[in-house]
Design a protein around this motif. Structure first.
Motif, PDB file in Angstrom:
ATOM      1  N   SER A  62      39.110  16.842  17.745  1.00  0.00           N
ATOM      2  CA  SER A  62      39.905  17.414  16.806  1.00  0.00           C
ATOM      3  C   SER A  62      40.010  16.366  15.489  1.00  0.00           C
ATOM      4  O   SER A  62      39.684  15.166  16.034  1.00  0.00           O
ATOM      5  CB  SER A  62      41.709  17.803  16.840  1.00  0.00           C
ATOM      6  OG  SER A  62      42.434  16.577  17.486  1.00  0.00           O
ATOM      7  N   ALA A  63      40.363  16.795  14.221  1.00  0.00           N
ATOM      8  CA  ALA A  63      40.509  15.822  13.260  1.00  0.00           C
ATOM      9  C   ALA A  63      41.655  14.697  13.714  1.00  0.00           C
ATOM     10  O   ALA A  63      41.388  13.630  13.236  1.00  0.00           O
ATOM     11  CB  ALA A  63      40.822  16.717  11.780  1.00  0.00           C
ATOM     12  N   THR A  64      42.525  15.285  14.160  1.00  0.00           N
ATOM     13  CA  THR A  64      43.866  14.306  14.503  1.00  0.00           C
ATOM     14  C   THR A  64      43.260  13.273  15.384  1.00  0.00           C
ATOM     15  O   THR A  64      43.571  11.947  15.314  1.00  0.00           O
ATOM     16  CB  THR A  64      44.723  15.044  14.892  1.00  0.00           C
ATOM     17  OG1 THR A  64      45.244  15.961  14.091  1.00  0.00           O
ATOM     18  CG2 THR A  64      46.190  14.197  15.373  1.00  0.00           C
ATOM     19  N   ALA A  65      42.632  13.683  16.518  1.00  0.00           N
ATOM     20  CA  ALA A  65      42.102  12.771  17.760  1.00  0.00           C
ATOM     21  C   ALA A  65      41.051  11.706  17.012  1.00  0.00           C
ATOM     22  O   ALA A  65      41.291  10.641  17.470  1.00  0.00           O
ATOM     23  CB  ALA A  65      41.688  13.697  18.619  1.00  0.00           C
ATOM     24  N   ALA A  66      40.300  12.407  16.237  1.00  0.00           N
ATOM     25  CA  ALA A  66      39.144  11.329  15.724  1.00  0.00           C
ATOM     26  C   ALA A  66      39.796  10.311  14.612  1.00  0.00           C
ATOM     27  O   ALA A  66      39.274   9.091  14.845  1.00  0.00           O
ATOM     28  CB  ALA A  66      38.125  12.309  14.953  1.00  0.00           C
ATOM     29  N   GLY A  70      29.552   9.239  33.814  1.00  0.00           N
ATOM     30  CA  GLY A  70      29.683  10.187  32.853  1.00  0.00           C
ATOM     31  C   GLY A  70      28.837  11.323  32.725  1.00  0.00           C
ATOM     32  O   GLY A  70      28.858  12.482  32.573  1.00  0.00           O
ATOM     33  N   LEU A  71      27.455  10.658  32.499  1.00  0.00           N
ATOM     34  CA  LEU A  71      26.092  11.682  32.566  1.00  0.00           C
ATOM     35  C   LEU A  71      26.037  12.515  33.840  1.00  0.00           C
ATOM     36  O   LEU A  71      25.609  13.601  33.714  1.00  0.00           O
ATOM     37  CB  LEU A  71      25.038  10.885  32.311  1.00  0.00           C
ATOM     38  CG  LEU A  71      24.869   9.986  30.965  1.00  0.00           C
ATOM     39  CD1 LEU A  71      23.836   9.036  30.932  1.00  0.00           C
ATOM     40  CD2 LEU A  71      24.837  10.925  29.861  1.00  0.00           C
ATOM     41  N   ASP A 109      39.451  16.412  34.918  1.00  0.00           N
ATOM     42  CA  ASP A 109      38.359  15.696  34.591  1.00  0.00           C
ATOM     43  C   ASP A 109      37.393  16.375  33.452  1.00  0.00           C
ATOM     44  O   ASP A 109      36.794  15.995  32.517  1.00  0.00           O
ATOM     45  CB  ASP A 109      37.440  15.534  35.707  1.00  0.00           C
ATOM     46  CG  ASP A 109      37.164  16.512  36.699  1.00  0.00           C
ATOM     47  OD1 ASP A 109      37.619  17.661  36.505  1.00  0.00           O
ATOM     48  OD2 ASP A 109      36.997  16.045  37.906  1.00  0.00           O
ATOM     49  N   ALA A 110      37.267  17.744  33.654  1.00  0.00           N
ATOM     50  CA  ALA A 110      36.773  18.864  32.613  1.00  0.00           C
ATOM     51  C   ALA A 110      37.352  18.607  31.271  1.00  0.00           C
ATOM     52  O   ALA A 110      36.850  18.640  30.211  1.00  0.00           O
ATOM     53  CB  ALA A 110      36.482  20.326  33.248  1.00  0.00           C
ATOM     54  N   ALA A 139      34.273  15.740  23.691  1.00  0.00           N
ATOM     55  CA  ALA A 139      33.252  16.478  23.273  1.00  0.00           C
ATOM     56  C   ALA A 139      33.670  17.444  22.011  1.00  0.00           C
ATOM     57  O   ALA A 139      32.601  17.919  21.394  1.00  0.00           O
ATOM     58  CB  ALA A 139      32.672  17.847  24.452  1.00  0.00           C
ATOM     59  N   ASP A 140      34.804  17.948  22.066  1.00  0.00           N
ATOM     60  CA  ASP A 140      35.285  18.463  20.792  1.00  0.00           C
ATOM     61  C   ASP A 140      36.388  17.802  20.162  1.00  0.00           C
ATOM     62  O   ASP A 140      37.483  18.431  20.178  1.00  0.00           O
ATOM     63  CB  ASP A 140      35.567  19.827  21.146  1.00  0.00           C
ATOM     64  CG  ASP A 140      36.008  20.891  20.106  1.00  0.00           C
ATOM     65  OD1 ASP A 140      35.561  20.585  18.762  1.00  0.00           O
ATOM     66  OD2 ASP A 140      36.390  21.914  20.164  1.00  0.00           O
TER      67      ASP A 140
END
Length: 345
Positions: A196-200, A40-41, A185-186, A193-194
């Motif tokens: 959303s409130a729903t996903a979190a 991942g890195l 993959d991107a 990396a970003d």
């Protein structure tokens, strides 16, 4: 000692030669998790260079395609129809085929020994035991367990219907070469990396549920695990219990992370079995639980050796035969990665 046995107390469990299997499993899972973190890195460095517009000195790690199961399933369909290996995400297809093969030869060893989500689930199980359930995990009643378990098979059925049954070859070719698939993959990286409130919120809920119900995601929601479970159903390798020598202590059933009643089975053919061998490690009567290939009892070491060995063997063959590294030039990946935020489903 005879008095203890008569009273129903289990004999000294430290005589169990398989008691260190959980520690070995932690080591294997930790190694795979560390490898995927490194992947991942490495991919993050490549992505930043690719979208930064400067020269590309980093390389794109093929193993990042392990996180693209839908693309791999589409590639598998084309492979079966045409004999052509996926040139865009070849490693993803190799990993999918290896996981299915390992499920056939060693139950769902991919889930129990390799999968990073399985490792996270086990970590949450450990945390739940330390923080909440020192006296034993609550058991999900069967009337609720079976309907919930069916969800992942329904999800698998949807993907098989949409891709295997309902997707013509022309659509398969179009998808595999589409900008969306090239940038998959991107887009996965951008998703985490970003958030959303729903996903979190969904991720927090899954973590919380996993602290209450052991392996909640793997047990009820993972379609990948459902696919491997169906493959493992045909495996000749399974846990077997020698009824006459069993002392009926029930330790094996309590140790099972998916609540299979091992103590009441002579053979564990359940597709939910992950091959983790927790039951074997917990057994308090020597020689009761072994591994069967047809009729002969074999060493439990067979499961991790075959499971992990199959994954490594497929990786080696894929690298040696040119079916691991994508044939897409890095410059093409760079171009579609810059488009990734605008690419819809």
């Amino acid at each position: 000692m005879d008095e203890l046995v008569i009273l129903g107390a289990p004999p000294d469990r430290w005589r169990n030669p398989w008691r260190r299997l959980p520690a070995l499993r932690w080591a294997v899972q930790g190694a795979y998790l560390a490898f995927l973190v490194a992947v991942g890195l490495e991919f993050l460095v490549f992505y930043r260079q690719a979208t930064g517009g400067g020269p590309l000195s980093a390389s794109r790690p093929p193993a990042v395609e392990a996180f693209l199961p839908i693309s791999a399933l589409v590639g598998l369909k084309r492979l079966l129809l045409t004999g052509r290996w996926d040139e865009v995400h070849p490693a993803g297809l190799a990993i999918l085929v290896a996981a299915v093969a390992s499920a056939f030869v060693a139950r769902k060893a991919f889930c129990g020994w390799v999968c990073p989500v399985g490792t996270a689930s086990r970590g949450l199980e450990w945390a739940g035991r330390k923080l909440l359930w020192r006296r034993g995990w609550p058991t999900v009643p069967r009337w609720l367990d079976y309907p919930l378990m069916s969800v992942k098979y329904l999800l698998l059925g949807f993907f098989l219907w949409a891709i295997v049954w309902n997707m013509p070859l022309e659509a398969v070719d179009a998808f595999l070469t589409s900008p969306y698939n090239l940038a998959a993959d991107a887009k996965m990286l951008l998703f985490f990396a970003d958030l959303s409130a729903t996903a979190a919120g969904v991720l927090v809920a899954l973590v919380a549920l996993s602290l209450v119900v052991r392996n909640f995601w793997c047990r009820y929601l993972c379609p990948y695990g459902a696919l491997l479970g169906l493959a493992s159903w045909f495996s000749p390798v399974r846990i077997v219990r020698d009824g006459p020598t069993c002392n009926d202590c029930g330790a094996c059933s309590r140790a099972c992370p998916v609540d299979i009643p091992v103590a009441s089975r002579l053979s564990v053919a359940n597709p939910e079995c992950t091959g983790c061998l927790s039951c074997v490690a917990a057994c308090t009567a020597p020689g009761v639980l072994t591994i069967s290939r047809r009729r002969k009892g074999l060493s439990p070491w067979l499961v991790p050796v075959l499971g992990v060995g199959t994954m490594l063997a497929f990786w080696g063959v894929a690298r040696a035969t040119g079916h691991w590294v994508s044939l897409v030039p890095p410059e093409v990946f760079a171009r579609v990665y810059r488009m990734a935020p605008m690419l819809g489903h």
